[in-house]
Design a protein around this motif. Structure first.
Motif, mmCIF file in Angstrom:
data_model
loop_
_atom_site.group_PDB
_atom_site.id
_atom_site.type_symbol
_atom_site.label_atom_id
_atom_site.label_comp_id
_atom_site.label_asym_id
_atom_site.label_seq_id
_atom_site.Cartn_x
_atom_site.Cartn_y
_atom_site.Cartn_z
ATOM 1 N N UNK A 175 -14.305 2.377 3.914
ATOM 2 C CA UNK A 175 -14.120 2.794 2.533
ATOM 3 C C UNK A 175 -12.791 2.329 1.983
ATOM 4 N N UNK A 176 -12.599 2.578 0.701
ATOM 5 C CA UNK A 176 -11.380 2.153 0.030
ATOM 6 C C UNK A 176 -10.163 2.883 0.567
ATOM 7 N N UNK A 177 -10.361 4.106 1.056
ATOM 8 C CA UNK A 177 -9.232 4.874 1.589
ATOM 9 C C UNK A 177 -8.556 4.172 2.747
ATOM 10 N N UNK A 178 -9.364 3.619 3.675
ATOM 11 C CA UNK A 178 -8.784 2.888 4.797
ATOM 12 C C UNK A 178 -8.034 1.651 4.316
ATOM 13 N N UNK A 179 -8.640 0.923 3.394
ATOM 14 C CA UNK A 179 -7.986 -0.284 2.886
ATOM 15 C C UNK A 179 -6.656 0.044 2.211
ATOM 16 N N UNK A 180 -6.618 1.151 1.468
ATOM 17 C CA UNK A 180 -5.376 1.533 0.783
ATOM 18 C C UNK A 180 -4.262 1.830 1.781
ATOM 19 N N UNK A 181 -4.605 2.487 2.882
ATOM 20 C CA UNK A 181 -3.586 2.810 3.883
ATOM 21 C C UNK A 181 -3.084 1.543 4.585
ATOM 22 N N UNK A 182 -3.995 0.619 4.852
ATOM 23 C CA UNK A 182 -3.588 -0.657 5.459
ATOM 24 C C UNK A 182 -2.735 -1.451 4.481
ATOM 25 N N UNK A 183 -3.106 -1.417 3.189
ATOM 26 C CA UNK A 183 -2.344 -2.139 2.178
ATOM 27 C C UNK A 183 -0.923 -1.605 2.077
ATOM 28 N N UNK A 184 -0.749 -0.289 2.188
ATOM 29 C CA UNK A 184 0.590 0.302 2.145
ATOM 30 C C UNK A 184 1.436 -0.181 3.324
ATOM 31 N N UNK A 185 0.810 -0.337 4.479
ATOM 32 C CA UNK A 185 1.542 -0.868 5.633
ATOM 33 C C UNK A 185 1.990 -2.304 5.376
ATOM 34 N N UNK A 186 1.099 -3.118 4.844
ATOM 35 C CA UNK A 186 1.458 -4.504 4.540
ATOM 36 C C UNK A 186 2.559 -4.566 3.490
ATOM 37 N N UNK A 187 2.494 -3.679 2.491
ATOM 38 C CA UNK A 187 3.548 -3.634 1.477
ATOM 39 C C UNK A 187 4.895 -3.281 2.101
ATOM 40 N N UNK A 188 4.866 -2.346 3.058
ATOM 41 C CA UNK A 188 6.087 -1.961 3.768
ATOM 42 C C UNK A 188 6.649 -3.159 4.521
ATOM 43 N N UNK A 189 5.757 -3.955 5.141
ATOM 44 C CA UNK A 189 6.195 -5.158 5.857
ATOM 45 C C UNK A 189 6.919 -6.116 4.909
ATOM 46 N N UNK A 190 6.340 -6.341 3.736
ATOM 47 C CA UNK A 190 6.936 -7.253 2.769
ATOM 48 C C UNK A 190 8.290 -6.731 2.304
ATOM 49 N N UNK A 191 8.401 -5.429 2.073
ATOM 50 C CA UNK A 191 9.667 -4.853 1.600
ATOM 51 C C UNK A 191 10.763 -4.982 2.660
ATOM 52 N N UNK A 192 10.388 -4.822 3.930
ATOM 53 C CA UNK A 192 11.377 -4.980 4.997
ATOM 54 C C UNK A 192 11.837 -6.429 5.078
ATOM 55 N N UNK A 193 10.919 -7.370 4.981
ATOM 56 C CA UNK A 193 11.269 -8.794 5.070
ATOM 57 C C UNK A 193 12.122 -9.227 3.892
ATOM 58 N N UNK A 194 11.737 -8.790 2.682
ATOM 59 C CA UNK A 194 12.385 -9.282 1.454
ATOM 60 C C UNK A 194 13.469 -8.350 0.937
ATOM 61 N N UNK A 195 13.703 -7.226 1.603
ATOM 62 C CA UNK A 195 14.759 -6.318 1.187
ATOM 63 C C UNK A 195 14.464 -5.592 -0.114
ATOM 64 N N UNK A 196 13.193 -5.277 -0.376
ATOM 65 C CA UNK A 196 12.819 -4.585 -1.603
ATOM 66 C C UNK A 196 12.843 -3.078 -1.410
ATOM 67 N N UNK A 197 13.081 -2.381 -2.531
ATOM 68 C CA UNK A 197 13.021 -0.918 -2.501
ATOM 69 C C UNK A 197 11.576 -0.464 -2.658
ATOM 70 N N UNK A 198 11.385 0.854 -2.524
ATOM 71 C CA UNK A 198 10.041 1.407 -2.452
ATOM 72 C C UNK A 198 9.199 1.073 -3.674
ATOM 73 N N UNK A 199 9.764 1.145 -4.881
ATOM 74 C CA UNK A 199 8.974 0.950 -6.095
ATOM 75 C C UNK A 199 9.202 -0.421 -6.748
#
Length: 356
Positions: A224-248
């Motif tokens: 379902x979409x719920x699982x995809x959303x949680x995985x997407x948040x993890x990928x977003x966290x990965x990008x923020x760590x690599x690129x030095x972005x803040x949460x929002x």
């Protein structure tokens, strides 16, 4: 056991001279530290059974050794990967007594095979799970199965080659563990990134986090979409760590720069690559038999495409042979005709371009 393995190799017309020399003459010792820190080394004893761990030949030799495990089991399906074995029995809810009896006969066959091959099965480490829909398993009585000298009680979830499967196959438990593991790694990397080169951060995040996310994503992210959303948040966290972005912070440009796929695209990518591999190799056979090509005497839009089965419920729509085939049929024909390595490259490019 070594003698049995050599006999099985001979059945494949393998000259066992080299293997006999390889498998004999090994010894083992045990090193023990007592409470005072003193080291004690046991005397050397010969290894007369087993396949040596840590060798490239070990998994292959064990697969050959255990390839007849299911030879005396007729009413259950046996799935093996190295020394990991699953026994699958299916049936109707009203026939649960017969299903349990079939499972017990299969387990007895495995137990007897192990004893006859000088192997020991640890029944206490064996897990049992009953799979079904929430409606089917509502008010379902607890299931217990005899295995050797133990009685197995059903678990709410089990681990299968790193994938956590719950009784409803929602994979919520797997994603819970995935989020906890990956979040901890990303927090640690975010604290250490200032002392590491940027290219090293990308490598570490990819190896330590993204690899876990991508493992079986085409299975656990399909419910379902719920699982995809949680995985997407993890990928977003990965990008923020690599690129030095803040949460929002807006990170879409960072995704484009990195050339990363979104969670939904990752799921689709792995499903398409799996279908391509099945079509190329013909394995696994049970999936290959379902991937049939539409052939007409007259030219139609569906001619030459993969046949898609009917789906009357949401679970059927999520099946690989429905949604995966539908996406595969959308691919340009020149991509479908490529070799597997080139197919992977072009499919990733196609997904990124199609999303844009």
């Amino acid at each position: 056991m070594v003698g049995v393995l050599l006999e099985k190799l001979k059945l494949y017309n393998v000259d066992t001279t080299w293997f006999e020399n390889y498998l004999h003459g090994h010894t083992q010792q045990v090193r023990v530290h007592d409470s005072d820190g003193n080291l004690t080394l046991s005397s050397s004893l010969p290894i007369t059974t087993g396949v040596y761990q840590g060798t490239s030949l070990g998994p292959l030799l064990f697969s050959i050794f255990s390839n007849d495990l299911d030879s005396n089991i007729d009413d259950a399906m046996i799935q093996q990967y190295a020394d990991d074995t699953q026994v699958l029995v299916s049936g109707r809810k009203r026939d649960i007594a017969n299903v349990i009896a079939r499972m017990e006969r299969a387990l007895t066959g495995i137990y007897l095979w192990a004893n006859s091959h000088s192997m020991k099965i640890n029944e206490s480490k064996t897990q049992l799970v009953v799979l079904g829909t929430k409606t089917m398993l509502r008010n379902f009585p607890p299931v217990r199965v005899k295995f050797g000298n133990a009685v197995l009680s059903e678990s709410e979830s089990v681990r299968n080659l790193g994938l956590v499967m719950d009784r409803y196959l929602t994979f919520d438990s797997h994603i819970d563990q995935l989020v906890g593991k990956c979040t901890g790694m990303l927090l640690a990397l975010s604290h250490a990134k200032h002392s590491l080169p940027s290219d090293v951060i990308v490598t570490l995040v990819t190896a330590l986090v993204v690899s876990h996310i991508r493992y079986c994503v085409s299975i656990y992210a399909t419910f379902g979409q719920g699982q995809l959303d949680r995985v997407q948040k993890l990928l977003n966290f990965c990008v923020r760590v690599i690129c030095g972005r803040r949460k929002f912070d807006h990170i879409t440009p960072d995704y484009i720069r990195l050339g990363w796929l979104s969670a939904a695209q990752l799921m689709t990518y792995h499903r398409l690559c799996f279908i391509k591999r099945v079509l190329t190799t013909g394995h696994p056979i049970n999936i290959a038999q379902q991937l049939t090509t539409v052939n007409h005497d007259h030219d139609t839009r569906a001619h030459g495409q993969l046949s898609r089965p009917r789906a009357n419920i949401n679970a059927g729509v999520r099946r690989l042979c429905f949604s995966g085939v539908a996406t595969y049929n959308r691919l340009p024909r020149d991509i479908c005709n490529m070799s597997v390595p080139m197919f992977k490259v072009r499919v990733a490019e196609w997904l990124l371009r199609d999303a844009g």
